[in-house]
Scaffold this motif. Structure first.
Motif, PDB file in Angstrom:
ATOM      1  N   ASP A  75       2.806  -2.251  -4.072  1.00  0.00           N
ATOM      2  CA  ASP A  75       3.564  -2.741  -2.922  1.00  0.00           C
ATOM      3  C   ASP A  75       4.439  -1.619  -2.386  1.00  0.00           C
ATOM      4  OD1 ASP A  75       2.486  -5.262  -3.079  1.00  0.00           O
ATOM      5  OD2 ASP A  75       4.153  -6.117  -4.214  1.00  0.00           O
ATOM      6  N   GLY A  87       7.158  -1.946   3.005  1.00  0.00           N
ATOM      7  CA  GLY A  87       6.069  -2.907   2.849  1.00  0.00           C
ATOM      8  C   GLY A  87       6.199  -4.083   3.797  1.00  0.00           C
ATOM      9  N   ILE A  92      -1.019  -3.372   4.323  1.00  0.00           N
ATOM     10  CA  ILE A  92      -1.247  -3.287   2.885  1.00  0.00           C
ATOM     11  C   ILE A  92      -2.333  -2.246   2.604  1.00  0.00           C
ATOM     12  CG2 ILE A  92      -0.585  -5.681   2.431  1.00  0.00           C
ATOM     13  CD1 ILE A  92      -3.624  -6.308   2.231  1.00  0.00           C
ATOM     14  N   GLN A 136      -6.451  -9.609   6.736  1.00  0.00           N
ATOM     15  CA  GLN A 136      -5.106 -10.046   6.372  1.00  0.00           C
ATOM     16  C   GLN A 136      -4.574 -11.066   7.361  1.00  0.00           C
ATOM     17  OE1 GLN A 136      -3.344  -9.484   3.751  1.00  0.00           O
ATOM     18  NE2 GLN A 136      -1.352 -10.243   4.390  1.00  0.00           N
TER      19      GLN A 136
END
Length: 196
Positions: A151, A125, A130, A189
Motif C-alpha cells: 500500500d 495511496g 494501486i 478497480q
C-alpha cells in the motif's frame, strides 16, 4: 497513446512562464523529426509541440499539469524522458500508456544488485491508484513491471539498458517522479469498487 519505451533523453534549455503556463524548450536528437501539433511524452506527460527547430522544440504545460506532475519542479539543464506517440499497426513493446499522469511519487531507495538496480517509490495511496505484483506501471514515462507492491509503495527493477538510456541514472533518493498506473487496472478497480 504511448508504449512507455523511451526514444530519447532531452535536456531542458529554456523555461518561460506565461501566466500560469510554462513553455519548455527542449534540446533533443529527435527534435528535427518532430512536427508542430505532434504529441510527445515528457517524463510520461503528453504535451503538444508548439514550435520546432533542428535541435530543439517547445511545448507548453498548463497549471494542472504542473501541479499534478514533476514538470513544475524542472529547471534548465534537467534531463527528461521522451517518446513520440505510438503508431497504429506497430508492435506494442511496453504497455498501453495514455500520457496522463495520475500522481507523483518520491524515490525512497535505490539498491544496486550486481548489474541491475531496484528503485523503490512511495506515493499517497488511494483506492483508485494501486499496483499489483508483476503488473505494469509507468515511471517518468518508462513502462516497467512492478516487482514489489505494498500500500502506497512499490519497487521496479531497472536493467542496464534502461538505466543508461533514460533519466533513471540521474535519479536520487528524495527525487519526485511521475506515475501513470495501468489503465486496464484502473478500469477493473473502478468496476469492482461498486461491488466491494
Amino acid at each position: 497513446m504511448f508504449t512507455g519505451i523511451i526514444e530519447a533523453v532531452g535536456r531542458i534549455v529554456k523555461c518561460e512562464e506565461e501566466g500560469s503556463n510554462v513553455h519548455f524548450t527542449i534540446s533533443s536528437e529527435m527534435a528535427g523529426e518532430l512536427k508542430i501539433d505532434q504529441s510527445v511524452s515528457h517524463n510520461g506527460v503528453c504535451l503538444t509541440v508548439t514550435s520546432q527547430q533542428d535541435t530543439s522544440y517547445t511545448v507548453t504545460a498548463i497549471k494542472e499539469t504542473l501541479e499534478k506532475s514533476n514538470l513544475g519542479r524542472l529547471n534548465i539543464g534537467d534531463l527528461i524522458n521522451l517518446e513520440r506517440a505510438m503508431q497504429y499497426g506497430a508492435r506494442l513493446d511496453g504497455h498501453l500508456v495514455q500520457g496522463h499522469v495520475d500522481q507523483v511519487a518520491t524515490c525512497k531507495q535505490i539498491r544496486e544488485e550486481d548489474g541491475s538496480w531496484v528503485f523503490t517509490f512511495i506515493y499517497k495511496g488511494s483506492k483508485q491508484n494501486i499496483t499489483v505484483e508483476k503488473g505494469s506501471i509507468t515511471v517518468n514515462g518508462v513502462s516497467l513491471t512492478v516487482v514489489g507492491s505494498k500500500d502506497g509503495e512499490f519497487s521496479v527493477a531497472i536493467i542496464p539498458y534502461t538505466y543508461e538510456h533514460t533519466n533513471f541514472k540521474h535519479l536520487s533518493v528524495g527525487d519526485t517522479v511521475n506515475l501513470e498506473f495501468d489503465v486496464i487496472g484502473k478500469y477493473v478497480q473502478r468496476l469492482m469498487s461498486g461491488y466491494l
